[in-house]
Scaffold this motif. Structure first.
Motif, PDB file in Angstrom:
ATOM      1  N   GLU A  14       8.935   8.472  -0.953  1.00  0.00           N
ATOM      2  CA  GLU A  14       9.636   8.032   0.257  1.00  0.00           C
ATOM      3  C   GLU A  14       8.983   6.789   0.857  1.00  0.00           C
ATOM      4  O   GLU A  14       9.362   6.331   1.933  1.00  0.00           O
ATOM      5  CB  GLU A  14       9.639   9.159   1.304  1.00  0.00           C
ATOM      6  N   GLY A  15       7.986   6.244   0.191  1.00  0.00           N
ATOM      7  CA  GLY A  15       7.230   5.112   0.726  1.00  0.00           C
ATOM      8  C   GLY A  15       8.038   3.830   0.797  1.00  0.00           C
ATOM      9  O   GLY A  15       9.025   3.645   0.091  1.00  0.00           O
ATOM     10  N   ARG A  16       7.593   2.959   1.683  1.00  0.00           N
ATOM     11  CA  ARG A  16       8.242   1.650   1.843  1.00  0.00           C
ATOM     12  C   ARG A  16       7.341   0.568   1.243  1.00  0.00           C
ATOM     13  O   ARG A  16       6.159   0.787   1.008  1.00  0.00           O
ATOM     14  CB  ARG A  16       8.452   1.353   3.333  1.00  0.00           C
ATOM     15  N   LYS A  17       7.902  -0.601   1.050  1.00  0.00           N
ATOM     16  CA  LYS A  17       7.137  -1.726   0.496  1.00  0.00           C
ATOM     17  C   LYS A  17       5.966  -2.073   1.400  1.00  0.00           C
ATOM     18  O   LYS A  17       4.872  -2.386   0.921  1.00  0.00           O
ATOM     19  CB  LYS A  17       8.046  -2.939   0.301  1.00  0.00           C
ATOM     20  N   ALA A  18       6.183  -1.999   2.703  1.00  0.00           N
ATOM     21  CA  ALA A  18       5.106  -2.308   3.654  1.00  0.00           C
ATOM     22  C   ALA A  18       3.956  -1.307   3.509  1.00  0.00           C
ATOM     23  O   ALA A  18       2.774  -1.679   3.608  1.00  0.00           O
ATOM     24  CB  ALA A  18       5.641  -2.298   5.083  1.00  0.00           C
ATOM     25  N   ASP A  19       4.287  -0.035   3.269  1.00  0.00           N
ATOM     26  CA  ASP A  19       3.254   0.985   3.071  1.00  0.00           C
ATOM     27  C   ASP A  19       2.469   0.710   1.790  1.00  0.00           C
ATOM     28  O   ASP A  19       1.247   0.841   1.750  1.00  0.00           O
ATOM     29  CB  ASP A  19       3.879   2.381   2.987  1.00  0.00           C
ATOM     30  N   CYS A  20       3.189   0.319   0.754  1.00  0.00           N
ATOM     31  CA  CYS A  20       2.554  -0.027  -0.527  1.00  0.00           C
ATOM     32  C   CYS A  20       1.594  -1.195  -0.333  1.00  0.00           C
ATOM     33  O   CYS A  20       0.472  -1.184  -0.822  1.00  0.00           O
ATOM     34  CB  CYS A  20       3.623  -0.357  -1.571  1.00  0.00           C
ATOM     35  N   ARG A  43       7.516  -6.773  -4.140  1.00  0.00           N
ATOM     36  CA  ARG A  43       8.979  -6.930  -4.265  1.00  0.00           C
ATOM     37  C   ARG A  43       9.381  -7.157  -5.721  1.00  0.00           C
ATOM     38  O   ARG A  43      10.385  -6.629  -6.198  1.00  0.00           O
ATOM     39  CB  ARG A  43       9.473  -8.102  -3.405  1.00  0.00           C
ATOM     40  N   HIS A  87       4.276   8.198  -3.856  1.00  0.00           N
ATOM     41  CA  HIS A  87       4.887   8.100  -2.527  1.00  0.00           C
ATOM     42  C   HIS A  87       6.383   7.836  -2.675  1.00  0.00           C
ATOM     43  O   HIS A  87       6.852   6.732  -2.411  1.00  0.00           O
ATOM     44  CB  HIS A  87       4.249   6.954  -1.722  1.00  0.00           C
ATOM     45  N   ARG A 141       4.497   4.154  -6.242  1.00  0.00           N
ATOM     46  CA  ARG A 141       5.827   4.682  -5.932  1.00  0.00           C
ATOM     47  C   ARG A 141       5.992   6.114  -6.411  1.00  0.00           C
ATOM     48  O   ARG A 141       6.659   6.920  -5.774  1.00  0.00           O
ATOM     49  CB  ARG A 141       6.913   3.799  -6.544  1.00  0.00           C
ATOM     50  N   TRP A 192       8.985  -3.690  -7.536  1.00  0.00           N
ATOM     51  CA  TRP A 192       9.418  -2.495  -6.810  1.00  0.00           C
ATOM     52  C   TRP A 192      10.366  -1.618  -7.635  1.00  0.00           C
ATOM     53  O   TRP A 192      10.250  -0.407  -7.654  1.00  0.00           O
ATOM     54  CB  TRP A 192      10.067  -2.904  -5.496  1.00  0.00           C
TER      55      TRP A 192
END
Length: 183
Positions: free
Chosen positions: A126-132, A144, A124, A121, A147
């Motif tokens: 601006e990253g999303r959980k899916a990207d992680c 989750r 990234h 995080r 996060w």
């Protein structure tokens, strides 16, 4: 019972079923030489093979000794308490690691997934959980869970206290808006 316990032990030790059948056949031939009240048959082997299953995995050494009347030697610690025995084993491992020039252990333990998610995080924002999930391969439930993790505010290293200051998301958004207005 002897053949059944043989099957249980084979399952516990990961012996292939084919090898177990061969061992049982040999043991069966030896057991037929001993006088029994009930004559052993091939059905006894088939019946004993049913114990080659995870269902019987919880049979303890004590249970098997009671069923077979055969004494089973346990691993020895030479009279030492477990903690002392393990300390010696770890010392030997360390010597072997130095001799081989390698170490399979991580000195600081396994990297924490919590820290892994936090570091991702940081890199990234601006990253999303899916990207992680895609980048790290971690389970989505684990992502989750960690996060919103924030590491401890202060740490003590080399005689110095280091304090990490991280503004809340609300304050951060407010500062961004202020800077946008002034530009």
């Amino acid at each position: 019972f002897f053949l059944m316990c043989l099957a249980i032990y084979a399952y516990k030790c990961g012996v292939p079923k084919k090898q177990l059948r061969q061992d049982m056949q040999q043991a069966f031939e030896d057991l037929q030489k001993v006088k029994h009240e009930n004559v052993l048959t091939e059905d006894d082997i088939r019946s004993a093979l049913e114990a080659y299953d995870k269902e019987y995995y919880n049979f303890t050494i004590k249970d098997i000794e009671a069923l077979t009347d055969i004494r089973i030697e346990k691993n020895k610690r030479n009279g030492r308490k477990q903690a002392v025995h393990l300390q010696g084993a770890r010392a030997i491992q360390e010597i072997n690691d130095k001799a081989n020039g390698t170490s399979w252990r991580l000195r600081n333990g396994r990297p924490s997934v919590r820290e892994q998610v936090f570091r991702w995080r940081e890199q990234h924002p601006e990253g999303r959980k899916a990207d992680c999930h895609r980048d790290t391969g971690l389970d989505p439930k684990t992502i989750r869970k960690w996060w919103d993790y924030q590491p401890p505010v202060a740490s003590f290293e080399d005689g110095h206290i280091s304090v990490k200051i991280r503004p809340s998301q609300e304050l951060s958004d407010m500062l961004v808006e202020e800077f946008k207005d002034r530009l």
